[in-house]
Each structure stands twice: as structure tokens, then as C-alpha cells.
Design an enzyme around this catalytic site. Sequence first.
Site, PDB file in Angstrom:
ATOM      1  N   CYS A 157       8.469 -22.921  12.650  1.00  0.00           N
ATOM      2  CA  CYS A 157       8.234 -21.664  13.345  1.00  0.00           C
ATOM      3  C   CYS A 157       6.758 -21.658  13.716  1.00  0.00           C
ATOM      4  CB  CYS A 157       8.560 -20.479  12.438  1.00  0.00           C
ATOM      5  SG  CYS A 157       7.945 -18.919  13.083  1.00  0.00           S
ATOM      6  N   GLN A 198      -0.205  -7.976   3.600  1.00  0.00           N
ATOM      7  CA  GLN A 198      -0.177  -8.034   5.066  1.00  0.00           C
ATOM      8  C   GLN A 198       0.032  -9.481   5.524  1.00  0.00           C
ATOM      9  OE1 GLN A 198      -0.394  -5.366   7.083  1.00  0.00           O
ATOM     10  NE2 GLN A 198      -1.207  -3.776   5.744  1.00  0.00           N
ATOM     11  N   GLU A 212       1.792   3.637  -5.344  1.00  0.00           N
ATOM     12  CA  GLU A 212       2.658   2.600  -4.779  1.00  0.00           C
ATOM     13  C   GLU A 212       3.988   2.569  -5.540  1.00  0.00           C
ATOM     14  OE1 GLU A 212       2.855   0.016  -2.429  1.00  0.00           O
ATOM     15  OE2 GLU A 212       4.645  -0.616  -3.515  1.00  0.00           O
ATOM     16  N   CYS A 258       2.436   0.822  10.797  1.00  0.00           N
ATOM     17  CA  CYS A 258       3.019  -0.343  11.477  1.00  0.00           C
ATOM     18  C   CYS A 258       4.131   0.109  12.427  1.00  0.00           C
ATOM     19  CB  CYS A 258       3.544  -1.356  10.475  1.00  0.00           C
ATOM     20  SG  CYS A 258       4.689  -0.644   9.305  1.00  0.00           S
TER      21      CYS A 258
HETATM   22  N1  SAH Z   1      -1.767  -0.638   2.009  1.00  0.00           N
HETATM   23  C1  SAH Z   1      -1.077  -1.811   1.538  1.00  0.00           C
HETATM   24  C2  SAH Z   1       0.442  -1.737   1.646  1.00  0.00           C
HETATM   25  C3  SAH Z   1       1.023  -1.232   2.912  1.00  0.00           C
HETATM   26  S1  SAH Z   1       2.754  -1.537   3.139  1.00  0.00           S
HETATM   27  C4  SAH Z   1      -1.586  -3.048   2.239  1.00  0.00           C
HETATM   28  O1  SAH Z   1      -2.234  -2.967   3.270  1.00  0.00           O
HETATM   29  O2  SAH Z   1      -1.343  -4.145   1.736  1.00  0.00           O
HETATM   30  C5  SAH Z   1       3.515  -0.139   2.527  1.00  0.00           C
HETATM   31  C6  SAH Z   1       3.629  -0.107   1.010  1.00  0.00           C
HETATM   32  O3  SAH Z   1       4.285   1.115   0.688  1.00  0.00           O
HETATM   33  C7  SAH Z   1       4.476  -1.205   0.400  1.00  0.00           C
HETATM   34  O4  SAH Z   1       3.737  -1.832  -0.623  1.00  0.00           O
HETATM   35  C8  SAH Z   1       5.707  -0.480  -0.169  1.00  0.00           C
HETATM   36  O5  SAH Z   1       6.172  -1.056  -1.360  1.00  0.00           O
HETATM   37  C9  SAH Z   1       5.151   0.899  -0.418  1.00  0.00           C
HETATM   38  N2  SAH Z   1       6.094   2.034  -0.384  1.00  0.00           N
HETATM   39  C10 SAH Z   1       7.245   2.159   0.308  1.00  0.00           C
HETATM   40  N3  SAH Z   1       7.757   3.398   0.167  1.00  0.00           N
HETATM   41  C11 SAH Z   1       6.897   4.076  -0.637  1.00  0.00           C
HETATM   42  C12 SAH Z   1       6.875   5.407  -1.137  1.00  0.00           C
HETATM   43  N4  SAH Z   1       7.827   6.273  -0.847  1.00  0.00           N
HETATM   44  N5  SAH Z   1       5.829   5.769  -1.907  1.00  0.00           N
HETATM   45  C13 SAH Z   1       4.846   4.890  -2.226  1.00  0.00           C
HETATM   46  N6  SAH Z   1       4.827   3.618  -1.772  1.00  0.00           N
HETATM   47  C14 SAH Z   1       5.834   3.216  -1.001  1.00  0.00           C
END
Ligand code: SAH
Length: 487
Positions: A171, A312, A362, A443
Site C-alpha cells: 500500500c 495519530q 479517555e 477528524c
Molecule cells: N487526542 C488524542 C486522541 C484522539 S482520537 C490524540 O491526538 O492522539 C479520539 C480518542 O477518543 C480515542 O483515543 C478514543 O479512544 C477516545 N474516545 C472515544 N469515545 C470517547 C468518549 N466518549 N469519551 C472519552 N474518550 C473517547
Amino acid sequence: MEKEMCQSYKKNDLVTVTIEDIGTGGEGIGKVNGFTLFVKDAVVGDVVEARITLAKKQYAYARMEKLLKASPYRVEPRCPHHRRCGGCQIQALDYERQLVYKQQKVRNNLIRIGGFDSDCVDRVMEPIVGMEDPYRYRNKALYPVGTDREGHVVTGFYAGRTHTIVPSTECYLGAEVNKQILEIIVAHMEKYHVSAYDETTGRGLVRHILIRKGFNTGEIMVCLVINKEKGKEGIPQQAQLLSALSQIKGMTSVSVSINSEKTNVIMGKEIHILWGRGEIRDVIHVRDMGKEGYPYTGQELTFSISPLSFYQVNPIQTEKLYSLALEYADLTGREVLWDLYCGIGTISLFLAGKARQVCGVELIPQAIEDARANAERNGIDNAFFYVGKAEEVLPAFYAEKQGEDQLCRPDVMVVDPPRKGCDPLCLETMLQMRPDRIVYVSCDSATLARDLRILCDGGYELRRVRAVDQFGHTVHVEVASCLQRKD
Ligand code: SAH
């Protein structure tokens, strides 16, 4: 005056159409006699002959059958599978034009879904941050494993909207080493008759292969997702497989994830480490987003990432995204703040370096374990973390600690939710907490626009918005935005 004819079409009709726009799924959009066609694989500016696949009264879906005149934005895609694969929807569109499309997509969503007026949007939106090289950018790959008609083990990708595996170990969005890893695993399975999982019967051992690479450290993780009953004994002739995988430069962690459920959820919750460490590390640098070429500022952090944690997928663009979030947070060192949906604490720990206290929330427990280890590894003692849903943790904290804890009246709140956006209860509590600034990283610009409207109706003003292209050749785009409290 005579009304414009709105001719209807039916399935399998052939239509000649000029493509004038790009749809949300990357398809080309054109009109014939007032009738709208959504044409798969057609590029904006093309004239194509399209075959109707699904006809409705006013519009129809179609597939490009013949390219009659190529658009000036049409380019030769690098991947021979791009039309069948569900991954890249717009690889045939020139990358600069992809960026224009994404900028417009965010703008349109803010106007149409968010109800922001176009002058406001044009005032606050900065130009999209594109990639220098839109190939080989992904640090994570997840390959399904199956069996072909001749009984051979295959791995590749699912054909768009199906679970049919198209065999391919290459890929062009992923790391080059993925091919070598996949070939070793497939050869091992063939040699020792290790079965691939069959979705229809629920039998067979190996379901998926997860590969992650820390682009700044070179560390590689392989995690095989396997079916439980057989998984107990591990993988047949495991030592041989581990010996082959461990020869690969950078190999740091080989594990299995046990998933015996008949489900589309890929990873199982149980992880067993077979070789090496249970995580890989990566380094993220902060960049100066106000300067050309976005040079490093010298600030950097190291992160541990375990198989179940979110990280990410595009490390170079992530640095730019986080740097924007940091800039938007505008910290002096005195602030108290939340980082909701914090994953392994990446944004939280960068914020912590410039604030008094940061609290991350989280859902995934393993990610929070990583976050705590990451804080310690980087010598950060002013960040702490809660496991749970943001929409549960935040209201509970507010109800319990109101008047006692400064986190009930934070200076800044950062949110970075998954595609579905923030839960209404989360937004409501944020509004009750009245932070001076909200930094919303997203996103999905549609749910972002929806949520920004709620926050603006609750007393905030949209100040800055900037898209960052994390996902070249796909229709997805990441956005950083900043809101300021009006009173
Ligand atoms: N800010 C981080 C993660 C972003 S992705 C970064 O940049 O790496 C979104 C994250 O939200 C994921 O880790 C997912 O597990 C978490 N997530 C999903 N639903 C959620 C909820 N209801 N409450 C808290 N976290 C949640």
C-alpha cells in the site's frame, strides 16, 4: 417559459456527463437535464460515459465506464488497486486539487451545517496545511487475512464496501517495511498450515495483522489478531515466525490480540506479548506554524504506544496539528485545563509543559496507562488522567467538585473526539464550566460544524479554523479550531 426537462434514468443506462464537483465520498458530480449523477471514479473536470448503478427520481449513482475527456486535474494514480480499494477515494485527483477540495469541504460544512455566515468563515479560516509528500505517510496498517479459492492464505485490503480481500502486500500510503512483514507471516502460515480466519464460519486462526512504526524512532510493532480457542496455544511453530520477524530492522514488539467474537471490531481486548516489549515509542516535535516550512521549535516529547491505544496515523502532519492546537490554546504557564478524548496523552503532555495543570479524559484504559507512563517518562508531574467517557466523567466531576476545584472553571478546554463528535452532555458541561477558550480538534468537519454551532450559541465566538491534511488521497481531513468566550 418552458420548464427544464428533468428526464429520469434507470439502472444500467449509459449517460455522457461532464463532472463539475466532488461529492462527500470523493465521487464526481455532474448534471444532465437537471438530473444529478454521482459518478464513482470520475474526477472533477472529466467528461465521462457513466453507467447508472442505482436510479432515484432526481438523482442517480453511476460508475465511470469510459473516460471521454480527461480533466486537467486527473493524474496517474500510483496504486493499481485504487479503484477497487476502499481506502483511497481520490488518488486520481491531483494533490493540490485534493487540498482545494478539502478546504472547501470544511468551509461548506461550517456554513451549511454550522450555520456560520460565509464572511465569518472566510475571516477565520486559514489555508489548509498540506503534505510535502502525500505517499508513505501512514504509521499504522491493519491487514485482513483470509483464504483464496485455491486455499492459499491471502492478505490485502477489503474491496470498497465489502469484506472481499483483494490480495496485495503493497500500500503506497503505508511504510515500505509492511510488505516484508506480511510476506514473512503469509509464508509462515502457508508452510505450517496455519489457518486464516473465516468470517462466515467463525473458524480459523489468524484474523488481522496490525503493523505500527514509529517514524521518528524506527521502532516497529506487529500484532496478530487471532481467534481464541486455537490462540491459547499461540501460533503453530511460533519460534520460527518470531525468529524471522525479529530479524527485521527496528522490530521491537510482536504480540497477539485474542478476538473470538463474530464481529467487525478488529482488535480483541486481550494482548499477549510474544517477543520484545509491549509497546513502541515515537518522538513528536513541536513546530512553529507561523514560519515557512514549519521548523522545529526544539520542544519534543517521547510517547509509548501499545497495540490498543489510539495514535495519530500521520506523524508529520500530527506535529503540525498539535502545534496548531498548542498555539490556539495560547498558554502562559498559569492555566488549568482539560484535554478530553486524550488518547495516550499526546496533546495533554504538550499542554502540560506550558500550563499549571492538565487533566486528560479517555475511554480506553490501556491508552490511559500509556498516558500515565508517558507523563512519567517525560518527567511531567502536572498532568493527570481519568478513564471513562468524557460525557460521564466531566458532568460527574462538575457535580462533585463545583466551587472546590479550579478544574470546574478551567482556563482552556481541548477536545479531540472521534468522528461522531462530542456528546451533547459533554458540550453542555463544557458550557457550564465556562472556559475562556476551547480548542476543538476534529477528524470530521460535519460533526465539528454541528458542535461549534452549539458552543457558539452557548456564548463562544469562532476565532480560528485551520484544516490539516492528515489523510492524503482519501476524502478525510483533520481540522483545528479555536473558540473564545464572549463575556
Ligand atoms: N487526542 C488524542 C486522541 C484522539 S482520537 C490524540 O491526538 O492522539 C479520539 C480518542 O477518543 C480515542 O483515543 C478514543 O479512544 C477516545 N474516545 C472515544 N469515545 C470517547 C468518549 N466518549 N469519551 C472519552 N474518550 C473517547
